[in-house]
Design a protein around this motif. Structure first.
Motif, PDB file in Angstrom:
ATOM      1  N   MET A  14      17.761  16.856  49.263  1.00  0.00           N
ATOM      2  CA  MET A  14      18.847  17.779  48.968  1.00  0.00           C
ATOM      3  C   MET A  14      18.347  19.224  48.912  1.00  0.00           C
ATOM      4  O   MET A  14      19.057  20.156  49.298  1.00  0.00           O
ATOM      5  CB  MET A  14      19.510  17.400  47.639  1.00  0.00           C
ATOM      6  CG  MET A  14      20.246  16.074  47.676  1.00  0.00           C
ATOM      7  SD  MET A  14      21.493  15.996  48.991  1.00  0.00           S
ATOM      8  CE  MET A  14      22.571  17.366  48.541  1.00  0.00           C
ATOM      9  N   ILE A  15      17.129  19.425  48.439  1.00  0.00           N
ATOM     10  CA  ILE A  15      16.562  20.778  48.431  1.00  0.00           C
ATOM     11  C   ILE A  15      16.443  21.299  49.855  1.00  0.00           C
ATOM     12  O   ILE A  15      16.836  22.441  50.155  1.00  0.00           O
ATOM     13  CB  ILE A  15      15.190  20.776  47.729  1.00  0.00           C
ATOM     14  CG1 ILE A  15      15.370  20.585  46.214  1.00  0.00           C
ATOM     15  CG2 ILE A  15      14.437  22.077  47.999  1.00  0.00           C
ATOM     16  CD1 ILE A  15      14.063  20.395  45.461  1.00  0.00           C
ATOM     17  N   TRP A  16      15.919  20.480  50.761  1.00  0.00           N
ATOM     18  CA  TRP A  16      15.796  20.911  52.149  1.00  0.00           C
ATOM     19  C   TRP A  16      17.155  21.202  52.772  1.00  0.00           C
ATOM     20  O   TRP A  16      17.335  22.216  53.462  1.00  0.00           O
ATOM     21  CB  TRP A  16      15.052  19.836  52.961  1.00  0.00           C
ATOM     22  CG  TRP A  16      13.568  19.919  52.852  1.00  0.00           C
ATOM     23  CD1 TRP A  16      12.739  19.101  52.135  1.00  0.00           C
ATOM     24  CD2 TRP A  16      12.711  20.887  53.477  1.00  0.00           C
ATOM     25  NE1 TRP A  16      11.434  19.492  52.256  1.00  0.00           N
ATOM     26  CE2 TRP A  16      11.381  20.589  53.091  1.00  0.00           C
ATOM     27  CE3 TRP A  16      12.935  21.969  54.320  1.00  0.00           C
ATOM     28  CZ2 TRP A  16      10.286  21.335  53.527  1.00  0.00           C
ATOM     29  CZ3 TRP A  16      11.844  22.722  54.749  1.00  0.00           C
ATOM     30  CH2 TRP A  16      10.538  22.398  54.361  1.00  0.00           C
ATOM     31  N   LEU A  46      25.215  14.318  38.722  1.00  0.00           N
ATOM     32  CA  LEU A  46      24.341  14.301  39.888  1.00  0.00           C
ATOM     33  C   LEU A  46      24.290  15.661  40.567  1.00  0.00           C
ATOM     34  O   LEU A  46      23.290  16.014  41.189  1.00  0.00           O
ATOM     35  CB  LEU A  46      24.805  13.227  40.887  1.00  0.00           C
ATOM     36  CG  LEU A  46      24.606  11.770  40.448  1.00  0.00           C
ATOM     37  CD1 LEU A  46      25.023  10.836  41.564  1.00  0.00           C
ATOM     38  CD2 LEU A  46      23.170  11.507  40.064  1.00  0.00           C
ATOM     39  N   TRP A  47      25.375  16.441  40.477  1.00  0.00           N
ATOM     40  CA  TRP A  47      25.351  17.790  41.038  1.00  0.00           C
ATOM     41  C   TRP A  47      24.241  18.609  40.388  1.00  0.00           C
ATOM     42  O   TRP A  47      23.489  19.305  41.066  1.00  0.00           O
ATOM     43  CB  TRP A  47      26.708  18.464  40.846  1.00  0.00           C
ATOM     44  CG  TRP A  47      26.642  19.971  40.922  1.00  0.00           C
ATOM     45  CD1 TRP A  47      26.575  20.852  39.885  1.00  0.00           C
ATOM     46  CD2 TRP A  47      26.602  20.761  42.113  1.00  0.00           C
ATOM     47  NE1 TRP A  47      26.498  22.146  40.343  1.00  0.00           N
ATOM     48  CE2 TRP A  47      26.513  22.126  41.701  1.00  0.00           C
ATOM     49  CE3 TRP A  47      26.632  20.479  43.473  1.00  0.00           C
ATOM     50  CZ2 TRP A  47      26.461  23.177  42.610  1.00  0.00           C
ATOM     51  CZ3 TRP A  47      26.582  21.529  44.381  1.00  0.00           C
ATOM     52  CH2 TRP A  47      26.501  22.852  43.951  1.00  0.00           C
ATOM     53  N   CYS A  48      24.136  18.512  39.064  1.00  0.00           N
ATOM     54  CA  CYS A  48      23.124  19.292  38.350  1.00  0.00           C
ATOM     55  C   CYS A  48      21.717  18.885  38.774  1.00  0.00           C
ATOM     56  O   CYS A  48      20.839  19.735  38.956  1.00  0.00           O
ATOM     57  CB  CYS A  48      23.274  19.102  36.838  1.00  0.00           C
ATOM     58  SG  CYS A  48      24.796  19.757  36.155  1.00  0.00           S
ATOM     59  N   GLY A  49      21.469  17.603  38.919  1.00  0.00           N
ATOM     60  CA  GLY A  49      20.128  17.140  39.204  1.00  0.00           C
ATOM     61  C   GLY A  49      19.688  17.306  40.635  1.00  0.00           C
ATOM     62  O   GLY A  49      18.490  17.398  40.911  1.00  0.00           O
ATOM     63  N   PHE A  50      20.645  17.356  41.579  1.00  0.00           N
ATOM     64  CA  PHE A  50      20.264  17.310  42.985  1.00  0.00           C
ATOM     65  C   PHE A  50      20.707  18.514  43.809  1.00  0.00           C
ATOM     66  O   PHE A  50      20.112  18.771  44.860  1.00  0.00           O
ATOM     67  CB  PHE A  50      20.827  16.035  43.634  1.00  0.00           C
ATOM     68  CG  PHE A  50      20.199  14.775  43.113  1.00  0.00           C
ATOM     69  CD1 PHE A  50      19.140  14.192  43.778  1.00  0.00           C
ATOM     70  CD2 PHE A  50      20.661  14.176  41.951  1.00  0.00           C
ATOM     71  CE1 PHE A  50      18.552  13.033  43.308  1.00  0.00           C
ATOM     72  CE2 PHE A  50      20.076  13.013  41.474  1.00  0.00           C
ATOM     73  CZ  PHE A  50      19.019  12.442  42.143  1.00  0.00           C
ATOM     74  N   SER A  51      21.741  19.247  43.395  1.00  0.00           N
ATOM     75  CA  SER A  51      22.261  20.308  44.256  1.00  0.00           C
ATOM     76  C   SER A  51      22.456  21.647  43.568  1.00  0.00           C
ATOM     77  O   SER A  51      22.665  22.650  44.259  1.00  0.00           O
ATOM     78  CB  SER A  51      23.618  19.871  44.859  1.00  0.00           C
ATOM     79  OG  SER A  51      23.469  18.689  45.606  1.00  0.00           O
ATOM     80  N   CYS A  52      22.432  21.687  42.246  1.00  0.00           N
ATOM     81  CA  CYS A  52      22.655  22.949  41.545  1.00  0.00           C
ATOM     82  C   CYS A  52      21.562  23.948  41.914  1.00  0.00           C
ATOM     83  O   CYS A  52      20.368  23.605  41.905  1.00  0.00           O
ATOM     84  CB  CYS A  52      22.661  22.717  40.039  1.00  0.00           C
ATOM     85  SG  CYS A  52      22.760  24.247  39.077  1.00  0.00           S
TER      86      CYS A  52
END
Length: 469
Positions: free
Chosen positions: A47-49, A114-120
């Motif tokens: 998700m970071i990439w 999950l938004w906070c952990g992976f895309s925020c």
């Protein structure tokens, strides 16, 4: 009553003054997240990439001869690939914000944070800064040791290298942010020549320092104390919402043991109390204490615990994603059709559909008719004349030719210019004069002014009022 003079008197002597300062403030301990590998760690980096490719790559996309995605504040234009959005189209922005809010509510009700952990962005940039920190200073124990040792030349060189890497990355991020408002292919050479405008310098510095400060220093404090999402998330949780949970029935009582011992015969649970789940947590909480608002559902404690369970040859899942009220993921899937999710889904689908339909059927030009406030009407040789101002916006990127007609009264016609040409994404203000024979009815009459684009034939009609004596 008389007091005896022979009674002993005990003197009152002040106690020796001792200064003692009692501080009620406890400094928040610094969190040193430990490196971990596993399923959720891989998903985080995926998700970071994805998010960073979109963020850094989108300003470089071209559409024709211009930047595909550009919010041109000076020209008051918003270019979205083949669409040009004007300030009069803020209706679309309002719908988009509502769609994003409802999407977040729906996602939270089903899958937690999950938004906070992976895309925020805060979590994403914190993880990137932590990666640079680990490469320069080492993993958890090495960083702790470095921070406790006295300052010397070696420590200063390591710290300088880390902060230089952070600042460099933050400056690239700030410049990319400005590139969404100023064409980035013009912004880059202007930056090297130090020829940015005052506002461009301000936002470049502000966003760079915000990235450097939030991801490098504040980190989990932003999630705990600055982000409102962590505070009101409980209003969107119910017993079927997915959360990261510790199976206390299986794990307690916790305690250390040998790998070859039968822990159940000793009255112990599966948790060996290694605290690795705490060490890998980016916000520094102990998930074994239950659901906490600081938890961002990144799943790193699950990866860490599963790794320990594998080494101990115990079944995985001591820490796992499960329903807030207990149960497995499959139980959540079976309860997707519950009122909370259905309401969020219905509102999301309705407003998203409205937004999509409005964007797809957005007219290529806008028309606004304003009456002349100085003259209500005037009498001409052949009847009554009314004066207007026609404001026309060409929302396409090609010059357009427009013709004007009027309807609603017998014999009404356009006395002024009946056509005009407007350049690409430009506006025009045209004096408009309409005349009509003396009507049978007196007072105000409703009329329609129709503007047609050539050669597309698209027509926009707007109502107005025609005044008679």
């Amino acid at each position: 009553m008389q007091v005896s003079r022979n009674k002993p008197v005990i003197p009152i002597v002040a106690a020796p003054a001792t200064e003692q300062t009692l501080s009620l403030y406890q400094k928040t301990p610094k969190v040193y997240p430990r490196s971990v590998s596993g399923y959720f760690k891989n998903w985080r980096w995926l998700m970071i990439w994805l998010t960073q490719i979109v963020f850094y790559g989108l300003p470089w996309l071209q559409y024709g001869e211009r930047q595909a995605f550009l919010m041109d504040i000076n020209a008051q234009r918003f270019y979205l690939f083949g669409m040009v959005i004007f300030p009069q189209d803020l209706f679309y922005l309002a719908l988009l914000l509502i769609v994003c809010a409802l999407g977040l509510f729906l996602f939270t009700a089903v899958a937690g944070r999950l938004w906070c952990g992976f895309s925020c962005p805060q979590s994403v940039y914190t993880e990137i800064f932590l990666w640079m920190e680990r490469r320069i200073e080492g993993d958890r124990l090495a960083r702790q040791k470095l921070d406790t040792q006295p300052w010397n030349l070696g420590k200063a060189a390591i710290k300088l290298s880390k902060h230089s890497a952070w600042l460099g990355f933050a400056m690239i991020t700030g410049l990319t942010f400005v590139g969404y408002f100023t064409p980035i292919r013009e912004l880059m050479p202007a930056t090297w020549r130090l020829q940015l405008s005052g506002w461009e310098w301000f936002w470049f510095g502000f966003y760079s320092l915000a990235t450097y400060g939030n991801a490098g220093f504040l980190r989990e404090q932003v999630c705990k104390h600055m982000c409102p999402y962590a505070r009101f998330q409980s209003a969107m949780f119910d017993n079927h919402t997915l959360i990261v949970a510790y199976d206390s029935a299986r794990g307690e009582p916790r305690g250390g043991r040998s790998k070859n011992q039968d822990y159940q015969a000793q009255g112990l649970g599966a948790c060996i109390d290694c605290s690795i789940c705490v060490q890998v947590c980016p916000v520094g909480i102990d998930i074994r204490n239950g659901l906490q608002y600081e938890c961002i559902s990144c799943g790193l404690c699950i990866d860490a615990c599963d790794e320990v369970m594998d080494k101990m040859q115990y079944p995985r899942g001591l820490i796992r994603f499960s329903a807030a009220g207990g149960g497995s993921v499959h139980g959540v899937v079976q309860h997707l059709l519950r009122p909370r999710v259905l309401i969020y889904s219905g509102l999301f689908a309705l407003i998203f559909g409205w937004l999509a339909y409005s964007m797809l059927h957005k007219p290529d030009f806008k028309v606004d008719i304003m009456r002349d406030r100085n003259i209500m009407y005037r009498e001409a040789s052949e009847g009554i004349e009314n004066l207007y101002q026609l404001h026309l916006i060409n929302a396409t990127e090609q010059p357009q030719h427009y013709s004007i007609q009027a309807y609603g009264l017998p014999g009404i016609k356009v006395e002024s210019e009946r056509s005009l040409t407007v350049g690409a994404t430009e506006e025009a203000l045209l004096p408009l004069s309409l005349s009509a024979p003396y009507p049978d009815r007196k007072g105000s009459q409703r009329i329609m002014i129709e503007v047609t684009a050539q050669p597309s034939g698209e027509t926009v009609s707007t109502n107005s009022t025609f005044y008679t004596p």
